[in-house]
Design a protein around this motif. Structure first.
Motif, mmCIF file in Angstrom:
data_model
loop_
_atom_site.group_PDB
_atom_site.id
_atom_site.type_symbol
_atom_site.label_atom_id
_atom_site.label_comp_id
_atom_site.label_asym_id
_atom_site.label_seq_id
_atom_site.Cartn_x
_atom_site.Cartn_y
_atom_site.Cartn_z
ATOM 1 N N TYR F 102 7.918 -30.162 -52.037
ATOM 2 C CA TYR F 102 6.834 -29.430 -51.368
ATOM 3 C C TYR F 102 7.282 -28.037 -50.957
ATOM 4 O O TYR F 102 8.340 -27.868 -50.346
ATOM 5 C CB TYR F 102 6.362 -30.203 -50.136
ATOM 6 N N HIS F 103 6.459 -27.057 -51.282
ATOM 7 C CA HIS F 103 6.733 -25.657 -50.936
ATOM 8 C C HIS F 103 5.519 -25.146 -50.163
ATOM 9 O O HIS F 103 4.404 -25.162 -50.690
ATOM 10 C CB HIS F 103 6.957 -24.860 -52.227
ATOM 11 N N ASN F 104 5.733 -24.726 -48.917
ATOM 12 C CA ASN F 104 4.617 -24.281 -48.068
ATOM 13 C C ASN F 104 3.477 -25.300 -48.040
ATOM 14 O O ASN F 104 2.311 -24.941 -48.159
ATOM 15 C CB ASN F 104 4.070 -22.926 -48.555
ATOM 16 N N GLY F 105 3.818 -26.577 -47.967
ATOM 17 C CA GLY F 105 2.800 -27.605 -47.812
ATOM 18 C C GLY F 105 2.141 -28.080 -49.107
ATOM 19 O O GLY F 105 1.355 -29.018 -49.105
ATOM 20 N N THR F 106 2.449 -27.444 -50.220
ATOM 21 C CA THR F 106 1.858 -27.844 -51.503
ATOM 22 C C THR F 106 2.915 -28.552 -52.353
ATOM 23 O O THR F 106 4.057 -28.104 -52.404
ATOM 24 C CB THR F 106 1.378 -26.603 -52.291
ATOM 25 N N MET F 107 2.512 -29.609 -53.038
ATOM 26 C CA MET F 107 3.445 -30.253 -53.953
ATOM 27 C C MET F 107 3.620 -29.366 -55.183
ATOM 28 O O MET F 107 2.653 -29.098 -55.898
ATOM 29 C CB MET F 107 2.933 -31.634 -54.371
ATOM 30 N N VAL F 108 4.809 -28.884 -55.431
ATOM 31 C CA VAL F 108 5.027 -28.017 -56.593
ATOM 32 C C VAL F 108 5.876 -28.707 -57.666
ATOM 33 O O VAL F 108 5.920 -28.261 -58.804
ATOM 34 C CB VAL F 108 5.701 -26.677 -56.191
ATOM 35 N N GLN F 109 6.579 -29.760 -57.307
ATOM 36 C CA GLN F 109 7.414 -30.473 -58.271
ATOM 37 C C GLN F 109 7.214 -31.970 -58.144
ATOM 38 O O GLN F 109 6.962 -32.461 -57.046
ATOM 39 C CB GLN F 109 8.926 -30.236 -58.000
ATOM 40 N N PHE F 110 7.361 -32.656 -59.265
ATOM 41 C CA PHE F 110 7.527 -34.104 -59.159
ATOM 42 C C PHE F 110 8.345 -34.552 -60.368
ATOM 43 O O PHE F 110 8.186 -34.024 -61.462
ATOM 44 C CB PHE F 110 6.178 -34.838 -59.091
ATOM 45 N N ALA F 111 9.237 -35.500 -60.148
ATOM 46 C CA ALA F 111 10.143 -35.918 -61.215
ATOM 47 C C ALA F 111 10.462 -37.397 -61.064
ATOM 48 O O ALA F 111 10.912 -37.839 -60.004
ATOM 49 C CB ALA F 111 11.433 -35.100 -61.154
#
Lengths: 145, 145, 145, 145, 145, 145
Positions: F102-111
């Motif tokens: 999470y970056h600034n409250g948004t999910m930006v990665q998933f693995a």
């Protein structure tokens, strides 16, 4: 200036050039990739971005949005860029720019503009290396007179 | 012997070691990866597999199942492997095997077995390089007498 | 199929992508570069070109005209390319093609078309990796039903 | 011509240049090293040697004596070397040779001799790149008249 | 200590070793090159130089005079070099030096001097790796008594 | 955070993974290797270790004990790691974890977790890439509802 680095071992390498373009757009001064060997011998790449401190937030946003890294680091770096001048050289294939770099008042570098040489080579069907050689020769002939 | 090659620019590099394990399981004689630069400057890897012609179908199956390549190529190669002998050396950390290679009847190579040295280093808390050095010293001392 | 190779240690690396474009134009099936270490430890590159034997003369011409090599070599290689089919997937950013690869009648590969994903990402301001993920998800959802 | 290859993951890299020198002495036509990733993700190097079939035994001897490999492989390769001529160019730092390469009767390459340029740069205290540029300029000026 | 870096994508790689020699002459503590992938996927190299701050101006001069870069950057680095001692070992090929490194009073490294081993190998026609092995064995035999 | 670096040109590359394991054990945050070209064109590797300043002495100890370097350097780096959450996805091969960033409250990665996917692939005899694809598809299907 900041040097940002992110190690990436789980990203489709097709994305690299796209990521680079977005980073330049966001104001990065330079972007380059270093092949590395990561945990368990995985072949990865390290993304490197040079950017002004003022651009840190934007550059970070793009790195996290567009790559698969879950972390990055940065170090402070001092940059020294040569003063530059552009000069036109008349060639059989039209005028082509040469970028000259000056260090303590002396010209220490000169380089034909890639894009213009490439365009000339494509338009006139000459080998690109011949265009380069000819531009360099003409530039030096002028400088020597 | 065949040398199979596949250029890959769109695979998560995490998969490399897993792919290698499957290929060795299927009878490949060697598996290695070469960092390459592909179309549009993409950093890719070239998978290389050495295998007997008899294993071609199985090795191809694994390459297509487990990597993202849509093509592969192979060349015929002649292999020359040294005759090998194993010898045990008594060390302060137990007996450790040394693999010796012979060329035209002369021993030209010798190498402590990695796995056994690693195990000794972990068990006894000695630096791995010291285990290597000691095994090599003892092996040579014996050979010299 | 022939695999042509030329080791190059005295060429401006800026020329690489241009050389690649000319070789694809002349009918090369693939072009890639391998970083190598040459005589006296010089960091060089090895140009690799896959081409039909019928294209040999043209490909040689371009290699000698456009690079600085004074020699090249080639080996015979057998190529195996998967049968391929293209399918469209409807996404929030328009239809995007997916290339599927078949081995012995089974689909073993599928990959969204890079250019179309890139265009969608640029047009709609979404991360390119998100476009990829979504195309893959939709493609698999369809295949599973 | 044969292309010999040996993958090496347990040799002190200091030895590489020495091994190369011995191979050239034994009649190898070219020697170069490719960084590779081997079993368990080990960073290794692949030694590559181009040699006439008549030199195979000697080259093998050196590879086994001087490196730590326990196997090697070779493939047949067809080589195409340009016809070459040497010409002297008068420079402010003495006469320097230029090697020109001819393809189908046309000069497609020319390269100042490295050793002579290096010597001139060292003797006269000029940047080596300036010596190169000047030799190339003078060579082209002569060719153009 | 400063770590200077310059990314170079338009220099003839033949110049690398010459540039390194000039930098060591000017007082650089270390010089090494990292293969990188630059803008538009160009295979470049990053020159790295470790030098005392007092040498900054001289090192910069050489980088700008002898390479084609138009910019460089530097970072501050703290260096930790082991205390070192040299010892001679009597071998069948004469006395050869060994460099030992000490960390907190314990010898943690030892390495035969490359130049002397190479000379012995050339003079006596023994494989260089055998000279290394023998020097290491004799050194350890002495240390163990 | 400190970034420690050591250039190594005389170590058996077999040791790399062992050294990495010891460094992670001693509390290093990351360990990776960069292929470099050292003095006299030797192919070497640069060991890189990221560690908290508090771990400096222990990490140095391991580097000197386990590698052959006689010096190292370090620089200060600022690290930014994404906040992470783990979620389970039900698949035909059991529940598999996905790490989201999470970056600034948004999910930006998933693995998907590599180890669990690898285990599923081995147990059920499915291609590892298919496990990955399926986990990603199911994760996204859930997130989209």
């Amino acid at each position: 200036m900041l040097l940002l680095q992110a190690n990436i071992d789980d990203m489709n390498p097709e994305l690299c050039s796209y990521v680079g373009d977005r980073l330049f757009e966001a104001g990065a001064n330079d972007v380059y990739w270093i092949p590395i060997i990561m945990k368990k011998g995985r072949p990865g790449v390290m993304l490197n971005v040079l950017a002004d401190e003022a651009k840190l937030a934007q550059v970070e946003d793009i790195i996290f949005r567009e790559t698969t890294t879950i972390g990055l680091r940065y170090m402070r770096a001092t940059c020294h860029r040569l003063g530059r001048q552009f000069r036109k050289v008349e060639t059989p294939w039209g005028a082509i720019s040469v970028k000259a770099g000056y260090h303590n008042g002396t010209m220490v570098q000169f380089a034909p503009e890639f894009k213009e040489c490439e365009q000339a080579a494509l338009t006139y069907g000459v080998p690109l290396k011949q265009v380069y050689d000819e531009v360099r020769r003409l530039f030096l002939n002028e400088s020597n007179n």
